[in-house]
Design an enzyme around this catalytic site. Structure first.
Site, PDB file in Angstrom:
ATOM      1  N   GLU A  39       5.999  -0.240  20.804  1.00 14.63           N
ATOM      2  CA  GLU A  39       7.386  -0.011  21.206  1.00 14.63           C
ATOM      3  C   GLU A  39       7.646   1.420  21.684  1.00 14.63           C
ATOM      4  O   GLU A  39       8.258   1.635  22.726  1.00 14.63           O
ATOM      5  CB  GLU A  39       8.301  -0.355  20.029  1.00 14.63           C
ATOM      6  CG  GLU A  39       9.658  -0.814  20.484  1.00 14.63           C
ATOM      7  CD  GLU A  39      10.674  -0.797  19.357  1.00 14.63           C
ATOM      8  OE1 GLU A  39      10.329  -0.477  18.211  1.00 14.63           O
ATOM      9  OE2 GLU A  39      11.841  -1.106  19.649  1.00 14.63           O
ATOM     10  N   ARG A  66      -2.331  -8.102 -10.681  1.00 16.55           N
ATOM     11  CA  ARG A  66      -2.968  -6.995  -9.969  1.00 16.55           C
ATOM     12  C   ARG A  66      -2.458  -6.940  -8.536  1.00 16.55           C
ATOM     13  O   ARG A  66      -2.193  -7.980  -7.933  1.00 16.55           O
ATOM     14  CB  ARG A  66      -4.493  -7.187  -9.913  1.00 16.55           C
ATOM     15  CG  ARG A  66      -5.175  -7.169 -11.271  1.00 16.55           C
ATOM     16  CD  ARG A  66      -5.290  -5.738 -11.800  1.00 16.55           C
ATOM     17  NE  ARG A  66      -6.117  -5.689 -12.994  1.00 16.55           N
ATOM     18  CZ  ARG A  66      -5.668  -5.803 -14.247  1.00 16.55           C
ATOM     19  NH1 ARG A  66      -4.374  -5.978 -14.466  1.00 16.55           N
ATOM     20  NH2 ARG A  66      -6.502  -5.737 -15.265  1.00 16.55           N
ATOM     21  N   ARG A  84      -5.363 -14.622 -13.208  1.00 18.53           N
ATOM     22  CA  ARG A  84      -4.410 -13.537 -12.957  1.00 18.53           C
ATOM     23  C   ARG A  84      -3.522 -13.881 -11.771  1.00 18.53           C
ATOM     24  O   ARG A  84      -3.917 -14.662 -10.899  1.00 18.53           O
ATOM     25  CB  ARG A  84      -5.170 -12.259 -12.570  1.00 18.53           C
ATOM     26  CG  ARG A  84      -5.789 -11.555 -13.734  1.00 18.53           C
ATOM     27  CD  ARG A  84      -6.611 -10.381 -13.222  1.00 18.53           C
ATOM     28  NE  ARG A  84      -7.155  -9.617 -14.339  1.00 18.53           N
ATOM     29  CZ  ARG A  84      -8.171  -8.783 -14.235  1.00 18.53           C
ATOM     30  NH1 ARG A  84      -8.788  -8.611 -13.075  1.00 18.53           N
ATOM     31  NH2 ARG A  84      -8.589  -8.119 -15.286  1.00 18.53           N
ATOM     32  N   ARG A 117      -6.424  -3.129  10.718  1.00 18.17           N
ATOM     33  CA  ARG A 117      -6.437  -2.657  12.104  1.00 18.17           C
ATOM     34  C   ARG A 117      -7.819  -2.296  12.592  1.00 18.17           C
ATOM     35  O   ARG A 117      -8.014  -1.975  13.764  1.00 18.17           O
ATOM     36  CB  ARG A 117      -5.554  -1.415  12.205  1.00 18.17           C
ATOM     37  CG  ARG A 117      -4.205  -1.731  12.699  1.00 18.17           C
ATOM     38  CD  ARG A 117      -3.257  -0.592  12.808  1.00 18.17           C
ATOM     39  NE  ARG A 117      -3.748   0.734  13.036  1.00 18.17           N
ATOM     40  CZ  ARG A 117      -3.016   1.823  12.760  1.00 18.17           C
ATOM     41  NH1 ARG A 117      -1.801   1.699  12.254  1.00 18.17           N
ATOM     42  NH2 ARG A 117      -3.487   3.016  13.002  1.00 18.17           N
ATOM     43  N   ASP A 120       1.515  -5.816  14.563  1.00 20.29           N
ATOM     44  CA  ASP A 120       2.720  -6.287  13.861  1.00 20.29           C
ATOM     45  C   ASP A 120       3.351  -7.510  14.545  1.00 20.29           C
ATOM     46  O   ASP A 120       4.136  -8.212  13.919  1.00 20.29           O
ATOM     47  CB  ASP A 120       3.771  -5.169  13.792  1.00 20.29           C
ATOM     48  CG  ASP A 120       3.246  -3.915  13.121  1.00 20.29           C
ATOM     49  OD1 ASP A 120       2.320  -4.028  12.304  1.00 20.29           O
ATOM     50  OD2 ASP A 120       3.763  -2.828  13.432  1.00 20.29           O
ATOM     51  N   GLY A 140       2.883  -4.621   8.942  1.00 13.02           N
ATOM     52  CA  GLY A 140       3.826  -5.367   9.787  1.00 13.02           C
ATOM     53  C   GLY A 140       5.121  -4.634  10.061  1.00 13.02           C
ATOM     54  O   GLY A 140       5.988  -5.157  10.752  1.00 13.02           O
ATOM     55  N   THR A 190       0.207  -4.463  19.521  1.00 12.95           N
ATOM     56  CA  THR A 190       0.598  -4.176  18.146  1.00 12.95           C
ATOM     57  C   THR A 190       0.078  -5.275  17.222  1.00 12.95           C
ATOM     58  O   THR A 190       0.200  -6.461  17.538  1.00 12.95           O
ATOM     59  CB  THR A 190       2.127  -4.061  17.949  1.00 12.95           C
ATOM     60  OG1 THR A 190       2.416  -4.186  16.549  1.00 12.95           O
ATOM     61  CG2 THR A 190       2.924  -5.124  18.677  1.00 12.95           C
ATOM     62  N   GLU A 210       4.765  -5.117   3.919  1.00 15.83           N
ATOM     63  CA  GLU A 210       5.120  -3.747   3.518  1.00 15.83           C
ATOM     64  C   GLU A 210       6.610  -3.451   3.696  1.00 15.83           C
ATOM     65  O   GLU A 210       7.162  -2.620   2.991  1.00 15.83           O
ATOM     66  CB  GLU A 210       4.282  -2.723   4.306  1.00 15.83           C
ATOM     67  CG  GLU A 210       4.513  -2.776   5.815  1.00 15.83           C
ATOM     68  CD  GLU A 210       3.679  -1.798   6.617  1.00 15.83           C
ATOM     69  OE1 GLU A 210       2.849  -1.071   6.031  1.00 15.83           O
ATOM     70  OE2 GLU A 210       3.840  -1.761   7.856  1.00 15.83           O
TER      71      GLU A 210
HETATM   72  O1  F6P Z   1       2.403  -0.601  13.804  1.00 19.00           O
HETATM   73  C1  F6P Z   1       1.135  -0.817  13.281  1.00 19.00           C
HETATM   74  C2  F6P Z   1       1.027  -0.289  11.877  1.00 19.00           C
HETATM   75  O2  F6P Z   1      -0.272  -0.555  11.403  1.00 19.00           O
HETATM   76  C3  F6P Z   1       2.090  -0.800  10.906  1.00 19.00           C
HETATM   77  O3  F6P Z   1       1.834  -2.110  10.470  1.00 19.00           O
HETATM   78  C4  F6P Z   1       2.039   0.256   9.838  1.00 19.00           C
HETATM   79  O4  F6P Z   1       3.242   0.364   9.111  1.00 19.00           O
HETATM   80  C5  F6P Z   1       1.798   1.506  10.632  1.00 19.00           C
HETATM   81  O5  F6P Z   1       1.221   1.119  11.870  1.00 19.00           O
HETATM   82  C6  F6P Z   1       0.893   2.508   9.962  1.00 19.00           C
HETATM   83  O6  F6P Z   1       0.849   3.639  10.766  1.00 19.00           O
HETATM   84  P1  F6P Z   1      -0.188   4.814  10.565  1.00 19.00           P
HETATM   85  O7  F6P Z   1      -1.496   4.355  11.153  1.00 19.00           O
HETATM   86  O8  F6P Z   1       0.418   5.933  11.317  1.00 19.00           O
HETATM   87  O9  F6P Z   1      -0.322   5.064   9.100  1.00 19.00           O
END
Ligand code: F6P
Length: 342
Positions: free
Chosen positions: A104, A266, A163, A275, A128, A171, A126, A222
């Site tokens: 974006e 846990r 557990r 990624r 996400d 995301g 992305t 997250e």
């Molecule tokens: O936008 C992709 C992403 O991996 C998100 O899912 C995550 O919140 C963010 O980037 C993490 O960014 P950085 O690599 O700067 O820690």
């Protein structure tokens, strides 16, 4: 014609496949010369270019990360930033325009530069999957596969110990990775930013899975917020765009789930593992098609747009179609997944 290519923002599996697709199409079919621009907009502003030949993109579609490097620099910042300076830099290197591959923030900067007269063609990326105008973005499928495999592993250890396992995925403010990986792994509840839940809602599903003799799997995005929480959990400060760095909600939830249910719990934050590494077959094909099509658009003189996937077709859309609102998970998709919870 000479074209520069840059990757900007967070890295993402499939970036190299876009670069390869663009360079192969351009050099082999249209006589275009390419330069790589190092480290995103930073390299554009600083004139940090290097020749990008067919030889250099050999075998790249399966390689994770980006051979160009990336950064979160704003092209309007600094002494050499801004459209006039960038135009001079491009002119000085006989570069006709730039393919900008990014999320974006990158596409917003590309739109602004295009409005200011720079030839820019955007390619959305992305993990996400939060960009509108494209049904899927490359990187997402790979992230879902990685997260699913990790959850399968968490389930075998959860089963062995009886557990509750809490898996946190990335995301940002949308729940696509959580929804898809959670469905694929058979999660007993999936917590996404679009649907705030109470601790009781979560614990009810955990208890119901445990009562059936299952080791509960909770998947949490997250960006998830408990009912009554105003902002997504963040304890890591701000990123380069002054946005809160997300991550860590599962570590808050796990002890609470254990306290309420009495089930040993846990948490695992999957983080950047989602990624990294080789893109999935789907992402290699999608990214390659976007790279091929980006060059076709340029050959047609259609700068100032981005390429996108709609249905199974690759199309050209205005930057504005992708910007502004996020591509959030529709309620009916969540409700479909929720019929399997508990
Ligand atoms: O936008 C992709 C992403 O991996 C998100 O899912 C995550 O919140 C963010 O980037 C993490 O960014 P950085 O690599 O700067 O820690």
């Amino acid at each position: 014609m000479k074209i520069g290519i840059l990757t900007s923002g967070g890295d993402c599996p499939g970036l190299n496949a876009v670069i390869r697709g663009a360079v192969l199409n351009g050099t082999e079919h249209h006589g275009i010369e390419f330069v790589g621009i190092r480290d995103g907009w930073k390299g554009l502003v600083e004139g940090d270019f290097f020749p990008l030949t067919r030889h250099q993109v050999k075998g790249l579609s399966k390689v994770g990360g980006t051979i160009l490097g990336t950064s979160r620099t704003n092209p309007y910042d600094g002494e050499r930033g801004g459209p006039e300076n960038i135009a001079k830099t491009l002119y000085g290197h006989h570069i006709d325009g730039v393919i900008a591959i990014g999320g974006e923030g990158t596409l917003a900067a590309a739109q602004r530069l295009a409005n200011d007269g720079i030839n820019v063609l955007g390619v959305p990326k992305t993990i996400d999957n939060d960009l509108r105008a494209t049904d899927y973005s490359f990187g997402f499928d790979t992230a879902v596969n990685i997260a699913t495999e990790a959850m399968d592993r968490l389930r075998t250890t959860g089963d062995s110990h009886q557990r509750c396992m809490v898996a946190e995925v990335m995301g940002r403010h949308v729940g696509w990775i959580a929804l898809h990986s959670g469905m694929a792994a058979g999660a007993h509840i999936i917590c996404i930013p679009e649907v705030p839940l109470s601790l009781e809602d979560i614990c009810d599903k955990v208890n119901s899975a445990a009562e059936r003799g299952r080791a509960p799997l909770v998947v949490v995005a997250e960006g998830f917020k408990l009912i009554g929480q105003d902002e997504a959990y963040s304890d890591k400060g701000l990123d380069a765009f002054n946005r809160p760095r997300l991550g860590g909600i599962s570590e808050v939830l796990a002890p609470e789930i254990e306290r309420v249910t009495g089930i040993e719990t846990r948490s695992t934050v999957l983080g950047h593992i989602q990624r990294g590494g080789a893109p999935s077959g789907f992402d290699r094909v999608l990214a390659t098609r976007l790279g091929l099509h980006a060059v076709d658009a340029i050959v047609d003189g259609e700068w100032g747009q981005m390429v996108a996937m709609q249905g199974t077709a690759i199309v050209r859309v205005p930057f504005s179609d992708a910007l502004g609102e996020l591509n959030t998970v529709p309620m009916e998709r969540y409700e479909g997944a929720a019929t399997l919870f508990g």
